[in-house]
Design a protein around this motif. Structure first.
Motif, PDB file in Angstrom:
ATOM      1  N   GLU A 401       2.959   0.426  15.170  1.00  0.00           N
ATOM      2  CA  GLU A 401       3.176   1.423  16.224  1.00  0.00           C
ATOM      3  C   GLU A 401       4.117   2.530  15.751  1.00  0.00           C
ATOM      4  OE1 GLU A 401       5.456   1.613  20.550  1.00  0.00           O
ATOM      5  OE2 GLU A 401       4.739  -0.314  19.793  1.00  0.00           O
ATOM      6  N   LEU A 402       5.151   2.152  15.011  1.00  0.00           N
ATOM      7  CA  LEU A 402       6.146   3.129  14.562  1.00  0.00           C
ATOM      8  C   LEU A 402       5.757   3.839  13.270  1.00  0.00           C
ATOM      9  CD1 LEU A 402       9.477   1.191  15.294  1.00  0.00           C
ATOM     10  CD2 LEU A 402       8.491   3.075  16.600  1.00  0.00           C
ATOM     11  N   TYR A 403       5.137   3.105  12.357  1.00  0.00           N
ATOM     12  CA  TYR A 403       4.887   3.662  11.027  1.00  0.00           C
ATOM     13  C   TYR A 403       3.410   3.766  10.647  1.00  0.00           C
ATOM     14  CZ  TYR A 403       9.825   3.598   9.787  1.00  0.00           C
ATOM     15  OH  TYR A 403      11.173   3.866   9.734  1.00  0.00           O
ATOM     16  N   GLY A 404       2.537   3.283  11.515  1.00  0.00           N
ATOM     17  CA  GLY A 404       1.128   3.238  11.132  1.00  0.00           C
ATOM     18  C   GLY A 404       0.914   2.093  10.157  1.00  0.00           C
ATOM     19  N   GLU A 405      -0.346   1.809   9.870  1.00  0.00           N
ATOM     20  CA  GLU A 405      -0.645   0.731   8.940  1.00  0.00           C
ATOM     21  C   GLU A 405      -0.423   1.206   7.516  1.00  0.00           C
ATOM     22  OE1 GLU A 405      -3.621  -2.096   9.356  1.00  0.00           O
ATOM     23  OE2 GLU A 405      -4.076  -1.647  11.437  1.00  0.00           O
ATOM     24  N   ASN A 406       0.336   0.451   6.758  1.00  0.00           N
ATOM     25  CA  ASN A 406       0.594   0.768   5.355  1.00  0.00           C
ATOM     26  C   ASN A 406       0.132  -0.406   4.501  1.00  0.00           C
ATOM     27  OD1 ASN A 406       1.956   3.299   5.745  1.00  0.00           O
ATOM     28  ND2 ASN A 406       3.708   2.149   6.522  1.00  0.00           N
ATOM     29  N   MET A 407      -0.915  -0.194   3.743  1.00  0.00           N
ATOM     30  CA  MET A 407      -1.422  -1.253   2.881  1.00  0.00           C
ATOM     31  C   MET A 407      -1.136  -0.888   1.423  1.00  0.00           C
ATOM     32  SD  MET A 407      -5.276  -2.862   2.718  1.00  0.00           S
ATOM     33  CE  MET A 407      -5.263  -3.264   4.467  1.00  0.00           C
ATOM     34  N   ARG A 408      -0.588  -1.830   0.697  1.00  0.00           N
ATOM     35  CA  ARG A 408      -0.251  -1.568  -0.696  1.00  0.00           C
ATOM     36  C   ARG A 408      -1.415  -1.891  -1.625  1.00  0.00           C
ATOM     37  NH1 ARG A 408       5.495  -3.203  -2.972  1.00  0.00           N
ATOM     38  NH2 ARG A 408       4.087  -4.530  -4.131  1.00  0.00           N
ATOM     39  N   MET A 409      -1.581  -1.066  -2.644  1.00  0.00           N
ATOM     40  CA  MET A 409      -2.532  -1.310  -3.725  1.00  0.00           C
ATOM     41  C   MET A 409      -1.749  -1.262  -5.036  1.00  0.00           C
ATOM     42  SD  MET A 409      -5.686  -1.663  -2.552  1.00  0.00           S
ATOM     43  CE  MET A 409      -6.623  -1.306  -4.043  1.00  0.00           C
ATOM     44  N   ILE A 410      -2.091  -2.134  -5.954  1.00  0.00           N
ATOM     45  CA  ILE A 410      -1.466  -2.147  -7.271  1.00  0.00           C
ATOM     46  C   ILE A 410      -2.495  -1.676  -8.294  1.00  0.00           C
ATOM     47  CG2 ILE A 410      -0.190  -3.502  -8.953  1.00  0.00           C
ATOM     48  CD1 ILE A 410       1.137  -3.404  -6.238  1.00  0.00           C
ATOM     49  N   VAL A 411      -2.096  -0.718  -9.119  1.00  0.00           N
ATOM     50  CA  VAL A 411      -2.969  -0.188 -10.170  1.00  0.00           C
ATOM     51  C   VAL A 411      -2.308  -0.450 -11.518  1.00  0.00           C
ATOM     52  CG1 VAL A 411      -3.879   1.933 -11.207  1.00  0.00           C
ATOM     53  CG2 VAL A 411      -4.068   1.569  -8.738  1.00  0.00           C
ATOM     54  N   MET A 412      -3.094  -0.852 -12.490  1.00  0.00           N
ATOM     55  CA  MET A 412      -2.569  -1.093 -13.829  1.00  0.00           C
ATOM     56  C   MET A 412      -3.481  -0.413 -14.844  1.00  0.00           C
ATOM     57  SD  MET A 412      -1.420  -4.749 -15.459  1.00  0.00           S
ATOM     58  CE  MET A 412      -3.062  -5.285 -15.935  1.00  0.00           C
ATOM     59  N   VAL A 413      -2.896   0.416 -15.719  1.00  0.00           N
ATOM     60  CA  VAL A 413      -3.661   1.163 -16.725  1.00  0.00           C
ATOM     61  C   VAL A 413      -2.951   1.034 -18.067  1.00  0.00           C
ATOM     62  CG1 VAL A 413      -4.566   2.819 -15.044  1.00  0.00           C
ATOM     63  CG2 VAL A 413      -2.416   3.313 -16.232  1.00  0.00           C
TER      64      VAL A 413
END
Length: 692
Positions: A401-413
């Motif tokens: 409600e306060l921050y919206g949905e935040n989904m983390r993604m991890i990228v490795m290169v």
């Protein structure tokens, strides 16, 4: 079979002792069964996300994170809280506003972009990274300690680690509640269906032993999923309690024919063994088909449920005859009349409506097929972590409600090419679904020597071979648009690094599951239908009967699965696939039982009389079986705290009731209308076997 039962009755103390030892051993081994809550582990090792996670663990570890919201705090107090959280055992890092901007300047002078991520309207959102996943005792203790340290503050927690712990905390109580309610309901239904107050207790005792043996032998599978553990006991009870009814009703017939208890038990078991085994076989076929899924949660559930049905079959054919024989006097003493309604009028009513109902079924089949196929499907864990009334869901909703949905993604290169790395960072930063990107080049001057940076920062984002990037995205759980974003992310990475780039995260897992189970469904559906039809072809030696009976249950499945479409509610694709196989394999027995009686009566009666008699004779057994199966499913729906399990329970319970109704009302009409072609397409039946 008769000789085996006679041996059991002659050595009843030894057999009882053997079963006691087995049950006690299984009660012990049950404690060592590993329960898995991580759905990504069921992806094949060569699948994108699974492969990425394995490599990331090797290079950096693969810590999971959660969000901690503390409301109405100043910047200074938030920094104090961050310090406290960072010192908790099991916490790897705590990221907040001070990691991305200078917090010594006034809040109204700070970059709005950073405030939207970490400090909005006096509410601080901390990103807490743990050393281990949420199923680790260390992480569970860390979550508990965070709650203790924040006592007195207004706070909320969400994210993978907190969700995993919540799922584990509620699982056991949910299983106990739903099981107890189901047992009470089943006991009442069995009392109505039998002529003795004691018989239902013996039935439940027999199946209960089979359930304990099944649960205790699950350690041979390595682990079972939380979903499997939540539903296996009630499903095993629901699909196999019929075996006890078949045997006991035959025992009562033999007693009425004048046989003494021992002879009646032996003959009843011998004569009913074939029918019970055939009923078991169709159920096993449905469960076995699940084992063919590449997404191996199907195998996880299929093996556990298949094993359970086989143990139920063994117990009913060996333990139940012993119990009936030992308690035969008490069975007679506590006898009563049955309370199941008569089904004579239903048979008459059904046959009279054949010219209306059959065309209606044919017309409705097509739109119902497309409706259930066009459901809005979910492919991940959206429902596994608790219902909307759970503490986890309430706290997650507050953060969203306060921050919206935040989904983390991890990228490795691959590392070593700063130019290409910076070009990728720039492009990813411009993506509409990326809110923030953290890596060494974004938290420090990209041209600064790594040797002067803090070791903790360097090791978190750079290994000998790879660069790690953490993306905070706007992706929401199971939004269909997210799958396009994941595809776009992977394509972007591939443009820069081809097959050497990796991405992982919840949505990436969902994407791989979606791609896989859509292919799995075609295989599971085809194999389960083909196996069931082959079993019926062998049993009835008729070409059309398997087609009509399978079509009747498939029509029931269409109705069941179309309900969410018309309600506009999303449906788990995995649940859809699993329940389809279970409903076909378990409830096809209703159609087989009714058709078997029709074939028997057709030898001496007209097609109309045979259909009415078949409904009258098979109706009570089908009615009680459907009610028991339905009650078990509805109990899961009402008393589980996992919405995935609730959904599976509702689909199973509703599906059983629909299948029972279709079999009792529609199948007799098809048998009558197509009686002539059915008789012509019989294979090798001798005179006197019916349908000639």
């Amino acid at each position: 079979m008769g000789k085996i039962v006679a041996f059991i009755l002659d050595h009843k103390k030894s057999v009882a002792a053997l079963y006691t030892v087995i049950v006690l051993a299984c009660l012990i081994t049950m404690q060592f069964v590993n329960v898995n809550y991580d759905m990504s582990l069921y992806l094949p090792e060569d699948e994108g996300t699974r492969e990425a996670i394995v490599l990331m663990k090797k290079e950096f570890g693969y810590p999971e994170s959660s969000q901690v919201l503390v409301e109405n705090v100043s910047v200074v107090h938030a920094l104090e809280i961050k310090e406290v959280l960072s010192g908790i055992n099991g916490v790897k890092t705590v990221t907040w506003l001070d990691n991305v901007t200078d917090v010594r300047i006034p809040v109204n002078a700070m970059d709005e972009r950073f405030l939207d991520l970490y400090y909005k309207d006096g509410n601080a959102l901390f990103d807490v990274e743990f050393w281990y996943n949420g199923f680790s005792n260390v992480s569970k203790s860390a979550v508990n300690e965070i709650r203790q340290k924040l006592e007195g503050e207004t706070f909320s927690m969400s994210g993978d680690v907190v969700a995993s712990k919540a799922a584990m905390d509620t699982a056991d109580s949910a299983i106990i509640k739903s099981s107890l309610i189901a047992v009470v309901i089943v006991l009442v239904l069995l009392t109505l269906a039998t002529s003795s107050w004691l018989a239902p207790i013996l039935f439940l005792g027999t199946i209960g032993v089979a359930i304990l043996i099944n649960a205790g032998t699950n350690f041979t599978l390595g682990s079972v999923s939380n979903i499997t553990r939540s539903i296996q006991a009630l499903l095993q009870l629901a699909v196999s309690i019929d075996y006890s009814l078949f045997l006991f009703h035959r025992y009562e017939e033999e007693r009425k024919n004048g046989l003494d208890p021992k002879a009646a038990v032996i003959k009843a078991t011998s004569y009913s063994a074939t029918a019970i085994a055939a009923s078991c076989l169709t159920t096993v076929a449905g469960f076995a088909a699940l084992c063919l899924m590449r997404y191996s949660i199907g195998k996880d559930m299929g093996l556990a449920l298949l094993k359970g049905v086989v143990f139920s079959l063994i117990c009913v054919l060996t333990l139940l005859p012993l119990l009936i024989y030992v308690f035969n006097k008490q069975i007679d003493k506590f006898s009563h009349r049955t309370f199941v309604p008569k089904f004579d009028k239903l048979g008459n009513f059904s046959i009279k409506l054949r010219t209306v109902v059959v065309p209606l079924v044919i017309v409705l089949a097509v739109p119902l097929f497309f409706a259930q196929k066009d459901n809005k499907f979910l492919y991940g864990e959206s429902g596994i972590l608790g219902s909307g009334k759970s503490q986890y869901s309430i706290e997650k909703s507050r953060i969203d409600e306060l921050y919206g949905e935040n989904m983390r993604m991890i990228v490795m290169v691959p590392g070593g090419e700063p130019g290409r790395e910076n070009m990728l960072i720039t492009e990813l930063g411009s993506k509409p679904y990326v809110k923030e990107l953290m890596t060494l080049s974004t938290i420090a001057d990209p041209y600064m020597s790594r040797s002067v940076m803090p070791e903790s920062a360097v090791s978190n984002f750079q290994s000998e071979k790879y660069i790690r990037m953490v993306l905070t995205t706007t992706l929401e759980d199971e939004n269909p648009q997210n799958y396009r974003y994941i595809s776009d992310l992977r394509e972007t990475l591939s443009n820069y690094y081809e097959d050497e780039s990796y991405s992982a995260g919840k949505m990436s897992t969902f994407y791989d599951i979606k791609t896989m189970v859509e292919k799995d469904y075609v295989i599971v559906n085809f194999v389960s239908i083909a196996a069931v039809m082959l079993i019926m072809l062998i049993s009835f030696r008729n070409i059309l009967i398997p087609v009509f009976l399978t079509a009747a249950i498939e029509f029931s499945i269409f109705i069941n699965m179309a309900v969410p479409y018309f309600q506009g509610t999303p449906l788990s694709f995995i649940g859809y696939m699993i329940v389809s196989a279970v409903q076909l394999g378990a409830t096809i027995d209703y159609a087989i039982l009714l058709c078997d009686r029709y074939v028997e009566f057709r030898n001496s009666k007209s097609k109309f009389e045979a259909a009415i008699s078949a409904v009258s004779q098979a109706g009570p057994a089908i009615f009680i079986s459907a009610l028991i199966f339905g009650a078990a499913g509805i109990s899961l729906y009402l008393f589980s705290d996992s919405t995935s399990v609730q959904e599976i329970g509702l689909l199973i319970g509703r599906g059983a009731l629909i299948s029972g109704g279709i079999v009792l009302v529609v199948v007799p009409q098809f048998l009558v209308l197509f009686d002539k072609p059915i008789r012509k397409l019989s294979l090798g039946r001798k005179k006197g076997e019916g349908l000639q």
